[in-house]
Write an enzyme that holds these catalytic residues in place. Structure first.
Site, PDB file in Angstrom:
ATOM      1  N   ARG A 293       0.758  -1.173  -0.015  1.00  6.64           N
ATOM      2  CA  ARG A 293       0.044   0.053  -0.068  1.00  6.64           C
ATOM      3  C   ARG A 293       0.973   1.172   0.056  1.00  6.64           C
ATOM      4  O   ARG A 293       0.306   2.264  -0.483  1.00  6.64           O
ATOM      5  CB  ARG A 293      -0.944  -0.091   1.275  1.00  6.64           C
ATOM      6  CG  ARG A 293      -2.209  -1.044   1.128  1.00  6.64           C
ATOM      7  CD  ARG A 293      -3.132  -0.878   2.162  1.00  6.64           C
ATOM      8  NE  ARG A 293      -4.066  -1.472   1.548  1.00  6.64           N
ATOM      9  CZ  ARG A 293      -5.167  -1.981   2.380  1.00  6.64           C
ATOM     10  NH1 ARG A 293      -4.953  -2.069   3.833  1.00  6.64           N
ATOM     11  NH2 ARG A 293      -6.213  -2.660   1.803  1.00  6.64           N
TER      12      ARG A 293
ATOM     13  N   LYS B  45     -18.264 -16.376   1.791  1.00  4.84           N
ATOM     14  CA  LYS B  45     -19.587 -16.367   2.210  1.00  4.84           C
ATOM     15  C   LYS B  45     -20.585 -15.705   1.122  1.00  4.84           C
ATOM     16  O   LYS B  45     -20.089 -14.683   0.489  1.00  4.84           O
ATOM     17  CB  LYS B  45     -19.998 -15.478   3.427  1.00  4.84           C
ATOM     18  CG  LYS B  45     -19.461 -16.520   4.669  1.00  4.84           C
ATOM     19  CD  LYS B  45     -19.411 -15.352   5.928  1.00  4.84           C
ATOM     20  CE  LYS B  45     -20.594 -14.915   6.574  1.00  4.84           C
ATOM     21  NZ  LYS B  45     -20.075 -13.803   7.473  1.00  4.84           N
TER      22      LYS B  45
HETATM   23  P1  ADP Z   1     -11.908 -11.545  -0.963  1.00  3.38           P
HETATM   24  O1  ADP Z   1     -11.208 -10.980   0.382  1.00  3.38           O
HETATM   25  O2  ADP Z   1     -10.941 -11.729  -2.243  1.00  3.38           O
HETATM   26  O3  ADP Z   1     -13.186 -10.764  -1.098  1.00  3.38           O
HETATM   27  P2  ADP Z   1     -13.373 -13.489   0.602  1.00  3.38           P
HETATM   28  O4  ADP Z   1     -13.020 -13.029   1.978  1.00  3.38           O
HETATM   29  O5  ADP Z   1     -14.745 -13.462   0.432  1.00  3.38           O
HETATM   30  O6  ADP Z   1     -12.403 -13.200  -0.555  1.00  3.38           O
HETATM   31  O7  ADP Z   1     -13.108 -14.806   0.950  1.00  3.38           O
HETATM   32  C1  ADP Z   1     -11.806 -15.531   1.081  1.00  3.38           C
HETATM   33  C2  ADP Z   1     -11.813 -16.921   1.835  1.00  3.38           C
HETATM   34  O8  ADP Z   1     -12.731 -17.900   1.427  1.00  3.38           O
HETATM   35  C3  ADP Z   1     -10.306 -17.600   1.875  1.00  3.38           C
HETATM   36  O9  ADP Z   1      -9.555 -17.325   2.963  1.00  3.38           O
HETATM   37  C4  ADP Z   1     -10.873 -18.959   1.345  1.00  3.38           C
HETATM   38  O10 ADP Z   1     -10.078 -19.914   2.252  1.00  3.38           O
HETATM   39  C5  ADP Z   1     -12.176 -19.279   1.807  1.00  3.38           C
HETATM   40  N1  ADP Z   1     -12.926 -20.167   0.924  1.00  3.38           N
HETATM   41  C6  ADP Z   1     -12.920 -20.433  -0.300  1.00  3.38           C
HETATM   42  N2  ADP Z   1     -13.644 -21.581  -0.615  1.00  3.38           N
HETATM   43  C7  ADP Z   1     -13.980 -22.084   0.469  1.00  3.38           C
HETATM   44  C8  ADP Z   1     -14.661 -23.242   0.830  1.00  3.38           C
HETATM   45  N3  ADP Z   1     -15.037 -24.206  -0.146  1.00  3.38           N
HETATM   46  N4  ADP Z   1     -14.845 -23.582   2.003  1.00  3.38           N
HETATM   47  C9  ADP Z   1     -14.499 -22.670   2.955  1.00  3.38           C
HETATM   48  N5  ADP Z   1     -13.777 -21.433   2.790  1.00  3.38           N
HETATM   49  C10 ADP Z   1     -13.511 -21.206   1.431  1.00  3.38           C
END
Ligand code: ADP
Ligand code: MG
Length: 395
Positions: A35, A200
């Protein structure tokens, strides 16, 4: 929208810049200075214009009062190293130290104020309390440049209120981010593929809602898959499931069909008996997840199909890992999607904190993508169709 050139001749002028310097710290050590690096172009441009640059930023979530654990002092040192100059550090935000440090600046020199969140006015919901702090900040500058993309969705004193008090412009980082987001929402080159994953569905509902109207294809992976599979009537074993969102997902499936948007769900899933890096992985059909298994990645057939859909697109927006990429056995889907994005002949955009971390951790370089967004919350709110107060106030 107005860039820094619109501020006229800046020689000798004090320019307050709101940057996003909210870096991860381990004690006094900065563990990722991405950043700080991203904020350099605007600061350099202002220096070259002869401005006296006063940088405002926050770090973490102190409770509206000074707290040494959240001091920006280490950031001032790193910023100085990266700029190759001494960066003067003010030990307060608008007090004696700030006034003295700013008064001591020469043309082209840079100062960093202490964490703006050490003042309760910064994040106050009370317009007057915020306004009072903004008035004090405004006395330290002759103009304001908004360059903290990570905070432009916040109505805060150093982001929003300050811009109503000083001639204001957009910094390069914010201008780039907004330019990319506009391309993704206003007139994307088609086919336009949106890939959503992460943990989620409930985090991403509003984004799905808005982009389902705009994309040609919507690819769903990650933990949110299972709520969609449940909406199709499948059982999902012990996978992540948001039971209260099943009906919403059913509505999305119907709406996609109405709109002629292709909503692609994985046909196979990599499962394991438990949430563990060493858990034995196997691949099952998405419609046949065993009761005692949890889905931790999209399966190989799905990864192939997703990669193909992505490669044939002219615009791709990706947010949210396809699986638990933190565990090497469940990173393959995310890696193939990332790889496909690097092969897009058009605009490829990665958004989201964990998604950006994933592509770097999996060995990709930032330059392989059209754009990696620095501000998770701000990009998502924009893609949800919300207004960003810190941007609106500049026009
Ligand atoms: P971002 O920060 O890119 O928006 P999110 O915070 O929504 O992404 O999600 C990231 C998390 O989702 C990661 O830590 C990953 O481990 C988790 N994740 C992805 N697929 C699964 C799954 N099938 N079950 C549980 N957690 C998951
Ligand atoms: Mg995240």
């Amino acid at each position: 929208m107005a860039d820094i050139a619109s501020l006229g001749d800046l020689r000798g002028k004090r320019v307050l810049v709101r940057s996003d310097l909210n870096v991860p710290l381990d004690g006094l050590t900065i563990t990722d200075d991405g950043r700080i690096k991203a904020s350099l172009p605007t600061i350099q441009a202002l220096r070259q214009a002869g401005a006296r640059v006063v940088v405002m930023a926050h770090l973490g979530r102190p409770k509206g009062a000074p707290d040494p654990a959240f001091s920006l002092k280490p950031v001032a040192s790193r910023l100085g190293e990266l700029l190759g100059i001494d960066v003067a550090f003010a030990r307060d935000t608008v007090g004696d130290s700030a006034r003295t440090v700013v008064a001591g600046l020469d043309d082209g020199q840079v100062a960093l104020l202490e964490n703006v969140r050490f003042n309760a006015g910064e994040t106050s919901k009370d317009d007057q309390e915020r306004g009072k702090f903004a008035d004090q900040l405004a006395q330290l500058g002759d103009a304001f440049v908004s360059d903290g993309f990570g905070v432009v969705h916040r109505k805060q004193a150093s982001v929003y209120d300050i811009a109503t008090r000083l001639p204001s412009a957009m910094g390069q980082l914010v201008a780039t981010e907004i330019g990319v987001l506009k391309q993704l929402t206003e007139d994307p080159e088609r086919p336009y593929v949106v890939v959503l994953g992460g943990s989620k569905v409930s985090d991403k509902l509003a984004v799905i809602d808005n982009l389902i109207e705009k994309a040609d294809r919507l690819l769903i992976g990650g933990g949110m898959v299972f709520t969609f599979l449940a909406a199709q009537g499948y059982s999902v074993g012990t996978s992540l499931l948001e039971a209260d969102q099943v009906q919403t997902c059913r509505d999305y499936l119907a709406r996609a069909q109405d709109k002629g948007v292709e909503l692609l769900l994985p046909t196979d899933i990599t499962v394991a008996p438990e949430f563990n890096a060493d858990a034995p992985a196997s691949v099952v059909a998405a419609s046949r997840i065993p009761a005692d298994q949890m889905g931790l990645d999209i399966g190989p057939d799905s990864a192939l199909a997703f990669a193909e859909a992505i490669r044939s697109a002219k615009t791709v927006f990706w947010n949210g890992p396809m699986g638990v990429f933190e565990f090497p056995s469940f990173a393959a889907g995310t890696k193939q999607v990332a790889q496909a994005l690097t092969e897009v002949s058009g605009l490829s955009v990665v958004g989201g904190g964990d998604s950006a971390a994933a592509v770097r951790q999996l060995g990709f370089a930032d330059e392989q993508f059209g754009h990696i967004s620095t501000g998770g919350g701000a990009s998502l709110e924009y893609l949800e169709g919300k207004r960003l107060p810190g941007i609106d106030v500049l026009s």
